[in-house]
Design an enzyme around this catalytic site. Structure first.
Site, mmCIF file in Angstrom:
data_model
loop_
_atom_site.group_PDB
_atom_site.id
_atom_site.type_symbol
_atom_site.label_atom_id
_atom_site.label_comp_id
_atom_site.label_asym_id
_atom_site.label_seq_id
_atom_site.Cartn_x
_atom_site.Cartn_y
_atom_site.Cartn_z
ATOM 1 C CG LEU A 181 52.216 3.612 72.590
ATOM 2 C CD1 LEU A 181 52.213 3.601 74.114
ATOM 3 C CD2 LEU A 181 50.971 4.332 72.063
ATOM 4 C CG HIS A 182 56.727 -0.997 72.600
ATOM 5 N ND1 HIS A 182 57.524 0.056 73.014
ATOM 6 C CD2 HIS A 182 56.920 -1.977 73.511
ATOM 7 C CE1 HIS A 182 58.174 -0.288 74.111
ATOM 8 N NE2 HIS A 182 57.819 -1.520 74.446
ATOM 9 C CG LEU A 183 49.432 -3.679 71.935
ATOM 10 C CD1 LEU A 183 48.896 -3.165 73.267
ATOM 11 C CD2 LEU A 183 48.321 -3.582 70.878
#
Ligand code: AMP
Length: 762
Positions: free
Chosen positions: A658-660
């Site tokens: 998960l990466h923003l």
């Protein structure tokens, strides 16, 4: 049509001096606007051109705006050109109502060869409706499939058909010469025999044209241009007594089309990659279910499915053009406005859809008998025979019989000719209700029960298809869980087939079929530079890690997609590349930034691969990630207050963990290379962190937007929304565009601005 050059106009009798509404009809590129402009320039009659592309203050508007404007021109005694495609009867219907005893209603049909319209619209620049460049071919093609030639009985006083430049010139002369006192004789003029060769020409042409995504070969088939065209012409104007040049149009029915291969311009996914289920109508032939009722049930169930599933197609197949059920379903689908990219009808042999019809289907339904045996007639016999003994063997392994209303998914071994020749990976047997006294379990016209069972049969069938999509790793909009509960039927038949029990050869299919097509998609676009050519690389094929996605779906991550995961799990090994490390997150510059400033905030939790994995229990982490992203954006804004940021997630990321994304909106980067890059940050595929947090808070899960639909969209400026034919043109435009951002981005803190800019329009 040369007679129109000297066609007499009349200054006597009824209709004298009446205003005329001329409904132009033709595909984009057929010359409708040029026609109007020419007549308006040369005519002494006062004309007004009403164009939907410009009716909203120079921008595209609505049909009702067009109607309003036409009505007011008529009230002023002016004649009106309605300049829009008007290709099907439904589109024309409201305009035809403008006709009255005081207003004559005409149609001018610019029925020019499709290839001409396509090449004109592809080549043109500065088109009012922005329909030009690569996307135009697709749109023209799609529209032409809807073409329904007008009839006088729709309410026209006069129809002029133009099939070539000479015809157009003649019609121009006629209308240009019309003074405001003149009238033209009523009737149909200029229609020639429908000529299948023209349409064959289209097919050949389409083979050569590179058509963008979602309009690949199969998209030609929703309403097969060959067969639909011919059928329509046969039963429309040609039969009218008033048609001076018609023949009975003994056009032959063409079943399916040629094998057509169309490549996408930018390497994006073609429609051949879209999971497709072809199914015959259940229970209507041998089992004698009422066709009207059956058609309603088909559409009800199809609608339910297509509304839930982002990225799949259903195709109702029948052998015969004359099929009553097919035409009922087609008509009802149009009434219900069902997306024809997701559901369409097809005439052809269900066992030869690809080899004979060019239509790729990975699953086909078999209207089976209760014993699940080959034989009988119709689709059942044909499918068992085409699939070879493998189908019987695989069916027997799973069940000995089927009860009405149920379906059974059977994977086909790669040795089956249906698999190797047609690309069909699964047959889904389905048994509907029986209304035929000659057959077992006749319901004796009990349509209450019968309808219930037929509904269950389609639900079960589509659910079986959904289960195949899940096992093959295709993303549904909403989870498969959601789909199942929406389709609300017993799961018994899928217990053996759903994810947990994928047979060996399915795994092979997954690798050879779906996996490769996914990775090759990525290699062509979304993928970044460091990610090697995975279609060629042994490593790409061998080092697959099958991980869970979306709690209930599997997703395959290649080794190339693991670097962020490794960084998040072992930040100490990557210290040099990280700009912040905390217990919950690490922050780093994107290795291939797509804008001046582009950071990634990685979650450090194991098991959180992507947005689909996120639930209510991760809210705190999401808030932390957002706060960290915001902090960095604000830091950059202190350095350059002209920047504007968005902070968000990709719906279906290419990299695991998960990466923003924290990304400035200048998109000034040499790494921003293709449509997928652009659309991944500038379509609904990009989910703003604020929205994700809100959705998780309210519903426990985030909306995931389908990769295929979003990433293949046309290139539009993220500020002024103008469309551009290619990346260089788009990039040159955005480097200068100062328009304010669209309202949707100005809400809910989706944009992060320098404090000095907040409150003013960015
Ligand atoms: P997504 O499509 O959301 O998975 O985006 C992945 C992002 O990771 C892309 O913007 C890539 O440019 C970026 N990226 C890929 N590999 C690396 C890496 N090793 N270090 C930093 N960023 C990377």
């Amino acid at each position: 049509m040369a007679e129109m050059d000297c066609e007499p106009t009349s200054k006597e009798g009824e209709g004298q001096g009446k205003p005329i509404v001329v409904l132009l009809m033709g595909a984009p590129g057929s010359g409708k606007s040029t026609f109007c402009e020419h007549v308006i320039r040369s005519s002494t009659r006062p004309w007004v051109r009403v164009c939907q592309d410009t009716i909203g203050n120079g921008k595209a508007g609505t049909k009702s705006q067009c109607l309003k404007s036409a009505t007011s021109a008529l009230e002023d005694g002016k004649s009106v050109f309605i300049d829009r495609c008007n290709l099907d009867r439904e589109q024309r219907a409201e305009f035809v109502k403008l006709g009255s005893p005081q207003v004559e209603m005409h149609a001018v049909v610019l029925d020019l060869p499709a290839q001409l319209c396509i090449s004109r619209s592809v080549k043109r620049t500065g088109h009012e409706g922005n329909l030009q460049g690569g996307k135009a071919a697709a749109v023209v093609n799609r529209m032409l499939q809807k073409k329904e030639l007008p009839k006088l009985s729709e309410g026209f006083h006069r129809i002029t058909f133009c099939q070539n430049d000479t015809d157009v010139q003649a019609a121009l002369n006629t209308y240009s010469a019309l003074s405001h006192l003149d009238t033209l004789p009523p009737g149909c003029f200029g229609q020639k025999n429908p000529d299948a060769k023209i349409q064959l020409g289209i097919m050949k042409f389409l083979k050569k044209v590179e058509v963008p995504v979602n309009v690949g070969p199969d998209a030609n088939f929703p309403k097969h241009p060959l067969s639909t065209q011919i059928t329509k012409e046969k039963d429309s104007c040609c039969k009218q007594p008033e048609d001076i040049s018609s023949s009975s149009g003994n056009a032959k029915e063409i079943k399916g089309g040629e094998d057509i291969v169309v490549h996408s311009v930018d390497g994006t996914v073609s429609s051949k990659d879209i999971p497709t289920l072809a199914f015959p109508s259940i229970s209507t032939a041998d089992f004698q279910f009422n066709h009207e009722k059956a058609a309603d049930i088909i559409l009800e169930k199809v609608e339910e499915f297509v509304n839930k599933v982002e990225n799949a197609r259903l195709v109702l197949v029948d052998l015969s053009h004359g099929s009553k059920i097919l035409s009922l379903v087609r008509a009802k689908a149009a009434q219900r406005n069902i997306d024809s990219n997701k559901f369409f009808t097809f005439v052809g042999d269900i066992t030869r859809l690809y080899s004979k019809g060019g239509l790729r289907c990975n699953a086909i339904a078999n209207a089976a008998n209760w014993r699940l045996k080959s034989g009988g007639g119709g689709a059942n016999a044909a499918i068992f025979s085409a699939a070879g003994p493998e189908l019987e063997v695989e069916t027997k392994k799973r069940a000995g019989s089927l009860i009405p209303g149920k379906a059974l998914v059977v994977p086909l071994p790669s040795t089956s000719p249906l698999f190797s020749r047609e690309g069909v990976t699964h047959v889904i047997h389905v048994l509907g209700p029986n209304m035929n006294r000659q057959r077992p379990n006749c319901l004796n016209n009990d349509y209450v029960k019968g309808s219930k069972v037929l509904r269950e049969a389609y639900t079960s069938l589509f659910e079986g298809f959904a289960s195949i999509m899940n096992t093959q790793g295709n993303l549904l909009e909403g989870s498969s869980e959601n789909l199942r509960s929406e389709l609300s039927v017993s799961q018994d038949h899928f217990k053996g087939n759903h994810i947990k029990n994928v047979p060996n050869h399915d795994q092979k299919i997954k690798r050879v079929g779906v996996y490769e097509s996914e990775t090759s998609k990525k290699c062509k676009g979304f993928q970044d530079e460091h990610e090697f050519d995975c279609t060629e690389s042994k490593e790409g094929k061998d080092n697959l890690n099958n991980e869970k996605i979306g709690r209930n779906m599997t997703k395959t991550w290649g080794s190339w997609a693991q670097s962020l995961y490794h960084i998040a799990m072992h930040p100490e090994k990557h210290k040099d590349n990280l700009i912040e490390i905390s217990d919950d997150v690490v922050v780093l510059n994107d290795l291939y930034p797509k804008a001046q400033r582009h950071l990634l905030v990685l979650a450090r939790s194991e098991g959180l691969d992507c947005l689909a994995d996120v639930g209510g229990e991760h809210l705190q982490l999401l808030r932390t990630m957002h706060a960290v992203g915001l902090k960095w954006a604000e830091k950059f804004l202190c350095e350059d207050e002209l920047l504007v940021f968005r902070i968000g997630y990709h719906s279906a990321p290419s990299m695991r963990q998960l990466h923003l994304h924290v990304i400035s909106q200048d998109f000034n980067s040499k790494h921003l290379k293709n449509k997928k890059h652009w659309n991944s940050f500038n379509s609904a595929f990009f989910r703003d962190s604020v929205d994700v947090i809100e959705e998780i808070t309210n519903h426990g899960r985030a909306t995931i937007k389908g990769e295929d639909s979003q990433l293949s969209m046309e290139l539009r400026c993220h500020r002024c929304r103008s469309a551009h034919p290619n990346m260089p043109r788009l990039k040159s435009h955005i480097s200068n565009c100062q328009a304010s951002f669209p309202p949707s981005l100005l809400q809910n803190d989706r944009l992060v601005l320098a404090p000095s800019k907040s409150g003013s329009e960015p």
